[in-house]
Enzyme design. Structure first.
Site, PDB file in Angstrom:
ATOM      1  N   ASP A 550      -0.063  11.908  11.264  1.00  0.00           N
ATOM      2  CA  ASP A 550      -1.022  12.662  12.068  1.00  0.00           C
ATOM      3  C   ASP A 550      -2.369  11.940  12.172  1.00  0.00           C
ATOM      4  OD1 ASP A 550       0.104  15.685  12.461  1.00  0.00           O
ATOM      5  OD2 ASP A 550       0.836  14.787  10.623  1.00  0.00           O
ATOM      6  N   ILE A 552      -2.959   8.934  12.532  1.00  0.00           N
ATOM      7  CA  ILE A 552      -2.968   7.781  13.431  1.00  0.00           C
ATOM      8  C   ILE A 552      -3.644   8.118  14.750  1.00  0.00           C
ATOM      9  CG2 ILE A 552      -0.815   7.996  14.803  1.00  0.00           C
ATOM     10  CD1 ILE A 552      -0.189   5.110  13.711  1.00  0.00           C
ATOM     11  N   HIS A 592      -0.588  18.035   8.907  1.00  0.00           N
ATOM     12  CA  HIS A 592       0.011  16.957   8.119  1.00  0.00           C
ATOM     13  C   HIS A 592       1.505  16.823   8.365  1.00  0.00           C
ATOM     14  CE1 HIS A 592      -3.722  17.818   5.957  1.00  0.00           C
ATOM     15  NE2 HIS A 592      -3.643  16.589   5.483  1.00  0.00           N
TER      16      HIS A 592
END
Length: 803
Positions: A550, A552, A592
């Site tokens: 996530d 990124i 997440h």
């Protein structure tokens, strides 16, 4: 134009006088290119123009301080700097403006980027590295404001690595870390987060970086008080100034029209960064922008008459000219003569570039006119084809698009005909389109040398003594082998160093290999990627770790606009073999546990995207990539680190192939395609399906970009005639991409007896806790029932309705 920049410390007064006049010639030449360039855009010969007028003097000073081995990471106004280094002359400037596709004539990007985007060639024709210490280097520009900043951090860090890490072969890349990374940016772009993130990281890391801020007090039409606290970036950043007790930046400020002060200030900045490895902010003020932001508007619309008059009086070229005359270096008459000669040279270069740009199209036009005439002579639609031919003849300065359009339209009037003349025209069109697509589409990935998809697969080897261990142990021990084998390899990220990453895949490796090779970073994903890009551009083999998939998204702009396009926008003349390591899938909670694979697959064309199902596969991907030289994203399965796997005996050696799928279970009734963590659920369901008489074939996609180069999935469909793609991305995401690859690209539609379907997560973000995961993402029951429903539709008697 091949000057030899020297500093004022090592030349005589006569030589300094020669240097001054040479600099003036470059400044005037650059300005004339800008002025004529704008006219070429407004006349329609070029599409868009953004120029470096008003910034000439500080760029000349920067060129004087710039040494062999140094790197620039700049923006689209640095044409004077590139001219001063001898990498850009007026003719190549105009070829860039016209978008000539000949790399020899337009060496920056062969027409793939608009003019003003600069880069040097780091690679030989065979894809091997040039000796970067013997040339002055510029990393390839991108348009995105402040987008050049993250990579600047890595370019500077490489010098620190080469100076402080033993055992790295650095002959082509560094002279003991004495290189400076020079960044250039406009004052308004310093408002971007990329700038501040890079600044903070550089101050923490203490790397040899000089950030040159060209300040003309505007950002497009908006004055600096709307961009910057206190209206001055150097004042706003004054707290970063280093002192005797604490590290920080050296902050220097200089007027952009003061030649001697610029020369000495840039020399000072160079010495501080080069010798002490201290980052420097160099704020160049009182610059102008005589033609406004770009050819899309006029600055008279937003600047007051007083401001416009001030800019005319304080134009850096004008002030430079006055200073030259006042100090007796040259006379008014001599300068006027020089200026007239320069105008003539630039005008001649412009004309020659335009002639060279048109020449291939004019030659192709002659051939096409003849082909159209011949085709028309044998066709009942002669009148229509002749009109197209005459319309083409009337275009005196044809573009490639004009030739392609006319020739393809002509073929419509030849439908059903079989004459040799038609075949000749068809062949010409096919070749012309093929050549055009190559000119504008080549080098998205490596096309020569050790291409990652060409690395031969090496299977993991097991023996009777092979033990079962947690998956993370396989990764850890494989990384141990890689860092031993490749001294230029290093890894860094949040929690990567001291604790060995959040899942212990690097446990103990910092202690063994040192804090520079296995390093912790701050919480700053964009510049983690920037570190990797910059160091990879300088011959190192970085692995940049983004803690969770996530996260990124913080770095997606840098990944998409910079790393993924690098080889394409330089036509294979620069490479950055960065490996991005992350982990994701199947964790619980909105922030997440996302799987934005569809977005990544579409935004990161130019990178490999790999989604291994376990840590053995993941380690094999790292081994493969280290043998090649291309960027990739590896997404480890977050819930797989503690699952038991047999530990291969040939760690560091076996290679998971890129671009190939793996069939994990053979079957005859339906093909189930998945990847990553979801695949383990699919495997379990495949066994459950056997209990109701459904024999499913299970295929692991594992390599998403590229996907299934050998078309093994369509071979499966020839047997099963049914397809279900399962993943945990949103509807229309990665599953839709895989469906297109199989059904359309591989031609799988020809073998289907049932509608091909996808099973994905819900459209919303995954909810928290086990129940949230169950109702948000595909679970075992979802998969079972979806497969059963497909079989029920095809044979309701054998498979009666389930619910």
């Amino acid at each position: 134009m091949k000057p030899n920049p020297s500093t004022s410390n090592d030349i005589s007064f006569d030589d300094f006088k020669t240097q001054i006049l040479q600099d003036y010639e470059i400044a005037v030449t650059s300005r004339e290119c800008s002025l004529m360039g704008r006219r070429e855009v407004l006349s329609g010969k070029a599409k868009f123009g953004i120029f470096g007028d008003g910034k000439e003097l500080p760029q000349l000073a920067m060129a004087r301080a710039f040494q062999n081995g140094d790197f620039r990471s700049g923006y689209y106004r640095d044409q004077t700097f590139m001219m001063a280094l001898g990498y850009l002359d007026p003719k190549s400037f105009f070829h860039g403006l016209y978008a000539t596709t000949d790399l020899e004539k337009e060496p920056m990007s062969a027409g793939r980027q608009m003019g003003g985007h600069f880069g040097t060639h780091s690679l030989n024709e065979d894809g091997t590295w040039k000796n970067l210490t013997e040339q002055k280097n510029s990393s390839a520009d991108i348009s995105c404001t402040a987008g050049q900043m993250p990579r600047l951090l890595g370019l500077a860090q490489a010098s620190k690595i080469y100076r402080n890490v033993e055992g790295i072969e650095q002959s082509n890349f560094s002279n003991n870390g004495n290189e400076v990374a020079w960044g250039t940016i406009g004052n308004a772009s310093t408002s971007e987060g990329h700038f501040f993130e890079t600044l903070n990281a550089a101050g923490v890391m203490q790397v040899p970086m000089v950030i040159c801020i060209w300040d003309d007090e505007y950002g497009i039409s908006v004055p600096s008080e709307f961009h910057t606290t206190k209206g001055s970036i150097s004042e706003a950043l004054s707290g970063l100034q280093r002192d005797e007790e604490k590290n920080g930046f050296e902050i220097l400020k200089v007027h952009g029209w003061d030649y001697t002060a610029l020369i000495h200030t840039f020399e000072n900045a160079s010495d501080i960064a080069r010798e002490q490895h201290v980052p420097v902010i160099l704020h160049v003020t009182e610059l102008t922008q005589p033609q406004g932001h770009s050819t899309s508007g006029s600055h008279e619309r937003y600047k007051s008459s007083e401001r416009l008059e001030w800019e005319r009086e304080n134009d850096c070229n004008k002030r430079f000219r006055e200073w030259i005359i006042e100090n007796g270096i040259s006379t008014e008459e001599e300068l006027k003569k020089t200026e007239r000669e320069i105008k003539q040279k630039v005008r001649a270069a412009k004309k020659e570039a335009w002639t060279e740009f048109l020449s291939p199209q004019i030659q192709a036009k002659k051939v096409l006119v003849q082909l159209l005439d011949q085709a028309a002579s044998k066709s009942p639609n002669r009148a229509f084809i002749t009109k197209l031919k005459n319309d083409l003849i009337a275009i005196e300065e044809p573009l490639k698009k004009d030739l392609a359009t006319k020739s393809r339209k002509a073929l419509r009037y030849l439908l059903g005909e079989t004459s040799p003349e038609k075949k000749d025209l068809q062949q010409w069109v096919d070749n012309y389109i093929k050549n055009g697509e190559y000119e504008y589409g080549s080098h998205l990935y490596n096309e020569i040398g050790n291409k990652a998809t060409s690395i031969a697969p090496v299977p993991p080897i097991y023996s009777e003594d092979s033990e079962e261990v947690d998956g993370r142990v396989i990764l850890r021990d494989n990384f141990d082998k890689l860092f031993t084998k490749y001294p230029e390899a290093l890894v860094f990220g949040e929690d990567t160093g001291n604790i060995g990453d959040v899942n212990q895949g690097l446990e103990g490796l910092q202690k063994k290999f040192g804090k520079l090779r296995v390093a912790d970073t701050g919480i700053r994903e964009t510049t983690i990627i920037g570190q990797g890009i910059g160091m990879a551009l300088r011959g190192l083999r970085p692995i940049a770790e983004i803690q969770y998939l996530d996260y990124i998204l913080y770095a997606i702009q840098t990944l998409s606009d910079d790393l993924a396009t690098l080889m394409y926008r330089t036509v294979g003349k620069q490479k950055a073999p960065l490996i991005v390591r992350t982990r994701g899938h199947r964790l619980e909670g909105i922030w997440h546990s996302g799987s934005p694979m569809g977005g990544l697959v579409h935004l990161l064309r130019g990178m490999y995207i790999l989604a291994p199902r376990n840590m053995t596969q993941a380690a094999g991907f790292y081994n493969t990539l280290m043998k090649s030289d291309e960027p990739a994203l590896i997404i480890e399965s977050l819930n797989g680190y503690r699952l038991k796997e047999r530990k291969p005996d040939n760690l560091g050696e076996y290679c998971t192939p890129i671009g190939k799928v793996e069939t994990l279970k053979e079957g005859k009734d339906i093909t189930l395609l998945s990847y990553g963590s979801t695949l383990r659920i699919v495997e379990k369901v495949a066994q459950d399906l056997l209990e109701v008489g459904i024999d499913a074939e299970v295929i692991d996609a594992q390599s998403l970009l590229p996907f299934d180069l050998e078309h093994d999935v369509v071979k499966s469909l020839q047997k099963t005639n049914r397809l279900l793609v399962i993943d945990e991305d949103v509807p229309g995401g990665c599953s839709a991409y895989l469906m297109q690859e199989v059904v359309e690209k591989q031609g799988g539609y020809r073998y289907l007896d049932s509608e091909p379907q996808t099973l994905t997560a819900k459209a919303h973000r995954p909810a928290y806790a086990s129940d949230g995961d169950y109702f948000s993402k595909p679970n075992a029951e979802d998969i079972f029932e979806k497969v059963y429903h497909i079989m029920h539709e095809s044979d309701p008697q054998t498979y009666p309705a389930l619910r």
